[in-house]
Design a protein around this motif. Sequence first.
Motif, short mmCIF file in Angstrom:
data_model
loop_
_atom_site.label_atom_id
_atom_site.label_comp_id
_atom_site.label_asym_id
_atom_site.label_seq_id
_atom_site.Cartn_x
_atom_site.Cartn_y
_atom_site.Cartn_z
N GLU A 79 0.82 -1.22 0.00
CA GLU A 79 0.00 0.00 0.00
C GLU A 79 0.85 1.27 0.00
N ALA A 80 1.89 1.31 0.80
CA ALA A 80 2.73 2.52 0.87
C ALA A 80 3.36 2.82 -0.49
N ALA A 81 3.91 1.81 -1.14
CA ALA A 81 4.53 2.01 -2.45
C ALA A 81 3.47 2.40 -3.49
N PHE A 82 2.31 1.78 -3.42
CA PHE A 82 1.23 2.07 -4.35
C PHE A 82 0.79 3.53 -4.22
N ARG A 83 0.55 3.96 -2.99
CA ARG A 83 0.13 5.35 -2.78
C ARG A 83 1.22 6.34 -3.19
N LYS A 84 2.47 5.95 -3.03
CA LYS A 84 3.57 6.84 -3.42
C LYS A 84 3.63 7.01 -4.95
N SER A 85 3.29 5.97 -5.68
CA SER A 85 3.39 6.02 -7.15
C SER A 85 2.08 6.40 -7.85
N HIS A 86 1.00 6.58 -7.09
CA HIS A 86 -0.30 6.95 -7.67
C HIS A 86 -0.85 8.18 -6.95
N SER A 87 -0.86 9.30 -7.62
CA SER A 87 -1.36 10.50 -6.97
C SER A 87 -2.89 10.49 -6.95
N ILE A 140 -3.42 -7.60 -19.32
CA ILE A 140 -3.87 -6.23 -19.10
C ILE A 140 -4.77 -6.20 -17.86
N ASP A 141 -4.35 -5.42 -16.88
CA ASP A 141 -5.10 -5.29 -15.63
C ASP A 141 -5.37 -3.80 -15.38
N GLN A 142 -5.94 -3.46 -14.24
CA GLN A 142 -6.26 -2.06 -13.95
C GLN A 142 -5.02 -1.18 -13.95
N GLU A 143 -3.91 -1.71 -13.47
CA GLU A 143 -2.67 -0.93 -13.46
C GLU A 143 -2.24 -0.58 -14.88
N LYS A 144 -2.32 -1.55 -15.79
CA LYS A 144 -1.95 -1.29 -17.19
C LYS A 144 -2.93 -0.30 -17.83
N LEU A 145 -4.23 -0.46 -17.55
CA LEU A 145 -5.23 0.47 -18.09
C LEU A 145 -4.93 1.89 -17.59
N TYR A 146 -4.60 2.01 -16.32
CA TYR A 146 -4.26 3.31 -15.75
C TYR A 146 -3.04 3.90 -16.44
N SER A 147 -2.06 3.07 -16.76
CA SER A 147 -0.85 3.59 -17.42
C SER A 147 -1.14 4.07 -18.85
N LEU A 148 -2.18 3.52 -19.47
CA LEU A 148 -2.55 3.94 -20.83
C LEU A 148 -3.31 5.26 -20.86
N ARG A 149 -3.67 5.78 -19.69
CA ARG A 149 -4.45 7.01 -19.61
C ARG A 149 -3.76 8.18 -20.29
N LYS A 150 -2.43 8.20 -20.25
CA LYS A 150 -1.69 9.33 -20.81
C LYS A 150 -1.99 9.53 -22.29
#
Length: 169
Positions: A69-77, A134-144
């Motif tokens: 969780e700590a690493a996740f929150r640090k890398s996801h604003s 492809i998971d939610q993390e990958k979908l999130y990375s494609l947002r750009k």
Amino acid sequence: MSARRRDWKKAMRCVVFAGLIMAALAGTPLSGYGQSSSDGAVIRQSDAFPFTDLDAWVAASKGSAEFNEAAFRKSHSREEVARFVREVECLRVGYRSGDLTIEGFILKPRALKTGEKRPVIIYNRGGNQFLAIIDQEKLYSLRKFVLAGYVVVASQYRGGGGSEGQDEF
């Protein structure tokens, strides 16, 4: 399987995927789209990113043994996740390829108007049916790409990520 038959099957998968791309390019809502079971027809859709904010995403991820969780929150604003939820429509679609249903994704700006044309990025992931799904993390990375004005179309492989069949890797 002969090389000729393998090449023909690859070509047919490209044609099927083209149907998914055409749905994305049309800029129209997909609900009710593709009621037939022909190749490329979108036969179902749902929200591929069901989280309302960063906290909801964290809460859903806590069950995973490798989740930090700590690493996740640090890398996801919090602000970037909120912008993603607000500005990007992220659809999970099932489309026909032969007698199988294959999972795919369409990411597009929520502000996209019917008939509006946008450039399309076709995201072809690496890996195989089990690696680099492809998971939610990958979908999130494609947002750009979507935030830059593109529509993104992506697909799982046969046998992976909810797709029927078996990967022919």
